[in-house]
Motif scaffolding. Structure first.
Motif, mmCIF file in Angstrom:
data_model
loop_
_atom_site.group_PDB
_atom_site.id
_atom_site.type_symbol
_atom_site.label_atom_id
_atom_site.label_comp_id
_atom_site.label_asym_id
_atom_site.label_seq_id
_atom_site.Cartn_x
_atom_site.Cartn_y
_atom_site.Cartn_z
ATOM 1 N N PHE A 23 5.183 78.101 63.019
ATOM 2 C CA PHE A 23 3.791 79.413 63.393
ATOM 3 C C PHE A 23 2.848 78.744 64.695
ATOM 4 O O PHE A 23 2.304 79.827 64.541
ATOM 5 N N LEU A 24 3.313 77.742 65.457
ATOM 6 C CA LEU A 24 2.487 77.406 66.652
ATOM 7 C C LEU A 24 2.835 78.234 67.810
ATOM 8 O O LEU A 24 1.804 78.439 68.233
ATOM 9 N N PRO A 25 4.311 78.446 68.108
ATOM 10 C CA PRO A 25 4.140 79.250 68.938
ATOM 11 C C PRO A 25 3.513 80.502 68.819
ATOM 12 O O PRO A 25 3.399 81.340 70.001
ATOM 13 N N PRO A 26 4.364 81.513 68.028
ATOM 14 C CA PRO A 26 3.178 82.808 67.812
ATOM 15 C C PRO A 26 2.044 82.737 67.747
ATOM 16 O O PRO A 26 1.487 83.881 68.161
ATOM 17 N N LEU A 27 1.256 81.800 67.337
ATOM 18 C CA LEU A 27 -0.306 81.474 67.433
ATOM 19 C C LEU A 27 -0.476 81.228 68.699
ATOM 20 O O LEU A 27 -1.568 82.642 69.095
ATOM 21 N N LEU A 28 0.033 81.017 70.117
ATOM 22 C CA LEU A 28 -0.385 80.380 71.079
ATOM 23 C C LEU A 28 0.356 82.057 71.639
ATOM 24 O O LEU A 28 -1.206 81.964 72.806
ATOM 25 N N LYS A 29 1.062 82.781 71.294
ATOM 26 C CA LYS A 29 0.663 84.076 72.631
ATOM 27 C C LYS A 29 -0.305 84.213 71.710
ATOM 28 O O LYS A 29 0.080 85.514 72.919
ATOM 29 N N ARG A 30 -0.419 84.916 70.854
ATOM 30 C CA ARG A 30 -1.825 85.245 69.868
ATOM 31 C C ARG A 30 -2.856 84.962 70.898
ATOM 32 O O ARG A 30 -4.272 85.835 71.573
ATOM 33 N N LEU A 31 -3.388 83.755 71.277
ATOM 34 C CA LEU A 31 -4.423 83.152 72.309
ATOM 35 C C LEU A 31 -4.103 83.600 73.338
ATOM 36 O O LEU A 31 -4.731 83.185 74.257
ATOM 37 N N GLU A 32 -4.398 84.666 73.877
ATOM 38 C CA GLU A 32 -4.060 84.905 75.276
ATOM 39 C C GLU A 32 -5.101 84.794 76.420
ATOM 40 O O GLU A 32 -4.838 83.939 77.683
ATOM 41 N N PRO A 33 -6.447 85.514 76.226
ATOM 42 C CA PRO A 33 -6.761 84.401 76.573
ATOM 43 C C PRO A 33 -7.605 82.768 77.439
ATOM 44 O O PRO A 33 -8.666 82.953 78.006
ATOM 45 N N VAL A 34 -6.715 82.504 76.203
ATOM 46 C CA VAL A 34 -6.659 81.094 76.305
ATOM 47 C C VAL A 34 -5.365 80.857 76.902
ATOM 48 O O VAL A 34 -5.662 79.606 77.935
ATOM 49 N N THR A 35 -4.789 80.529 76.158
ATOM 50 C CA THR A 35 -3.546 79.874 76.466
ATOM 51 C C THR A 35 -2.846 81.010 77.657
ATOM 52 O O THR A 35 -1.563 80.760 78.060
ATOM 53 N N GLY A 36 -3.365 81.825 78.108
ATOM 54 C CA GLY A 36 -2.157 82.988 78.871
ATOM 55 C C GLY A 36 -1.161 83.982 78.112
ATOM 56 O O GLY A 36 -0.509 84.219 78.887
ATOM 57 N N GLY A 37 -0.987 83.792 77.088
ATOM 58 C CA GLY A 37 -0.056 84.039 75.900
ATOM 59 C C GLY A 37 1.258 84.483 76.297
ATOM 60 O O GLY A 37 1.619 82.913 76.453
ATOM 61 N N SER A 38 2.795 84.968 76.341
ATOM 62 C CA SER A 38 3.574 84.876 76.606
ATOM 63 C C SER A 38 3.455 84.491 77.940
ATOM 64 O O SER A 38 5.340 83.628 78.219
ATOM 65 N N MET A 39 3.195 84.686 78.547
ATOM 66 C CA MET A 39 3.729 85.087 80.019
ATOM 67 C C MET A 39 2.799 82.723 80.461
ATOM 68 O O MET A 39 3.824 82.344 81.361
ATOM 69 N N GLY A 40 2.366 82.346 79.634
ATOM 70 C CA GLY A 40 2.264 80.495 79.669
ATOM 71 C C GLY A 40 0.770 80.888 81.143
ATOM 72 O O GLY A 40 0.067 81.513 81.509
ATOM 73 N N LEU A 41 0.787 79.535 81.172
ATOM 74 C CA LEU A 41 -0.026 79.075 82.527
ATOM 75 C C LEU A 41 0.682 78.001 83.866
ATOM 76 O O LEU A 41 1.144 77.604 83.372
ATOM 77 N N THR A 42 0.199 78.723 84.316
ATOM 78 C CA THR A 42 0.529 77.573 85.416
ATOM 79 C C THR A 42 -0.728 76.753 85.912
ATOM 80 O O THR A 42 -1.422 77.174 86.633
ATOM 81 N N VAL A 43 -0.016 75.399 86.294
ATOM 82 C CA VAL A 43 -0.612 74.752 86.910
ATOM 83 C C VAL A 43 -0.508 73.833 88.057
ATOM 84 O O VAL A 43 0.433 74.022 88.984
ATOM 85 N N ASP A 44 -1.461 73.919 88.615
ATOM 86 C CA ASP A 44 -0.966 71.887 89.822
ATOM 87 C C ASP A 44 -0.474 70.953 89.462
ATOM 88 O O ASP A 44 -0.895 70.535 88.419
ATOM 89 N N LYS A 45 0.674 70.512 90.262
ATOM 90 C CA LYS A 45 1.057 69.096 89.711
ATOM 91 C C LYS A 45 0.765 67.907 90.580
ATOM 92 O O LYS A 45 -0.590 68.406 91.322
ATOM 93 N N LEU A 46 1.280 67.018 90.634
ATOM 94 C CA LEU A 46 0.659 65.808 90.192
ATOM 95 C C LEU A 46 0.807 65.608 92.148
ATOM 96 O O LEU A 46 1.606 66.118 92.629
ATOM 97 N N ARG A 47 -0.256 65.345 93.391
ATOM 98 C CA ARG A 47 -0.175 65.409 94.121
ATOM 99 C C ARG A 47 -0.615 63.653 94.814
ATOM 100 O O ARG A 47 -1.519 63.352 94.464
#
Length: 383
Positions: free
Chosen positions: A133-157
């Motif tokens: 049930f965690l993946p569907p929950l992450l999809k519904r919390l779109e304002p925080v988790t980005g929904g189905s599109m996910g989040l893109t962050v910077d890698k280590l430099r």
């Protein structure tokens, strides 16, 4: 006295052998990113972070005697904690590591409550439900988790003073975190809490009689396991730079458990071997059969478990034991004459005699009787 000296010598040789093994492994790990291609360095980095997750799962399953099919959910929680902090709040990468570890520790502490009442397949189903049930929950919390599109962050430099490429710098950072995590797991198992955890695994009734609090140590096992998984998830965000709910399905939890079993339960080296299995075997299965890689993956697991029932970590001992039974060592013995060819052993002197040897008396034979043939006439006195 000789037994004590032999034991001390054996312990010293074992410590020396362990130290040499660690030094060789450390030298190979440090030199690997300068020898392999960038993609291969990326694969080695993924092996290291999977080893952290499997080390936590090993604390719960291998040394705690409990089972979890929801370890991928804790992995996802750590990954999303790091991603949200980097994307929404702009914190540094290093600040996300303790936050992911602490958050997943508290999550595992609360989730360890069912472990007090459930065990076996029932506990496995409860943990599996968490991973489902965690993946569907992450999809519904779109304002925080980005929904189905996910989040893109910077890698280590890499810093300018290092002179390293991005993949090499990421590898060394993950290597340092993995080394610290494995060392913490080793020290934890050698502590009083680790001994209590193994006592609970072996016999709960006997452990409770000896004063071990079952509820406390079962709950802490889940908390430690979740903490290691959260650290691995945080490293995953650093390496990949992208998280989405579809990356953390329940298949990840099953794959991690399979990797631990293949690597070796209750073994300090099992997580590293299992992590290599999790990383490389699916790609090998894809190369062997693009139509059905899952079938090849399953067959490879069956083959490994048939050859090494105790996991890859126990395979060397199994091979050496089979070799010792097949070719036993010859016991050194002083050469002597062949049976029946040497001189007779010297007998002990008989008490009261001055002779150094004791003549063996010849047993009296049967009395010789001048027998007459059957049917012959009786002899006369003259005869």
């Amino acid at each position: 006295m000789s037994t004590i000296v032999t034991t001390l010598g054996t312990a010293r040789a074992r410590r020396l052998r362990t130290a040499l093994t660690v030094l060789l492994a450390a030298a190979a790990a440090v030199g690997a990113p300068f020898y392999f291609a960038p993609f291969q360095v990326f694969q080695l980095t993924m092996v290291l972070l999977y080893a952290v997750a499997l080390a936590g799962l090993n604390l719960l399953v291998g040394f705690g005697g409990q089972i979890s099919l929801g370890h991928g959910a804790f992995f996802a929680a750590g990954a999303y904690t790091a991603a949200v902090m980097l994307d929404r709040y702009g914190t540094g990468h290093l600040a996300t590591l303790p936050a992911a570890a602490a958050g997943c520790f508290l999550l595992g502490l609360g989730f360890g409550v069912p472990a007090l009442r459930l065990r076996g397949l029932y506990l496995a189903l409860v943990t599996l439900s968490f991973a489902v049930f965690l993946p569907p929950l992450l999809k519904r919390l779109e304002p925080v988790t980005g929904g189905s599109m996910g989040l893109t962050v910077d890698k280590l430099r890499p810093p300018a003073w290092s002179g390293l490429a991005e993949d090499q710098w990421t590898y060394f950072v993950v290597l340092a975190v993995t080394a610290v995590a494995l060392l913490c797991a080793r020290n934890l198992l050698r502590s009083r809490a680790g001994r209590a955890l193994r006592a609970v695994r072996d016999d709960e009734s006997a452990a409770e009689v000896m004063g071990v609090r079952l509820s406390l140590h079962k709950t802490l096992a889940f908390a430690w396991s979740a903490m290691f998984a959260g650290v691995a998830g945080c490293l995953y965000t650093w390496v990949i730079g992208f998280v989405s709910p579809d990356s953390f399905g329940f298949v990840l939890s099953i794959t991690l458990l399979a990797g631990l079993v293949v690597g070796g339960l209750a073994s300090l080296y099992g997580p590293l071997l299992g992590a290599a299995f999790v990383m490389y075997v699916p790609s090998v299965s894809q190369d062997l059969s693009e139509a059905a890689p899952g079938v090849v993956f399953g067959l490879l697991i069956i083959t490994v478990m048939f050859v090494a029932p105790t996991g890859l970590a126990g395979l060397p001992g199994r091979v050496l034991g089979a070799a010792a039974r097949r070719w036993p060592r010859a016991v050194a013995a002083p050469p002597g004459p062949a049976p029946g060819t040497g001189p007779a052993p010297e007998a002990e002197p008989r008490p009261g005699t001055g002779s150094g040897t004791l003549a063996t008396p010849t047993p009296p034979g049967p009395a010789v009787v001048d027998a007459e043939p059957v049917g012959a006439p009786p002899r006369t006195e003259k005869e």
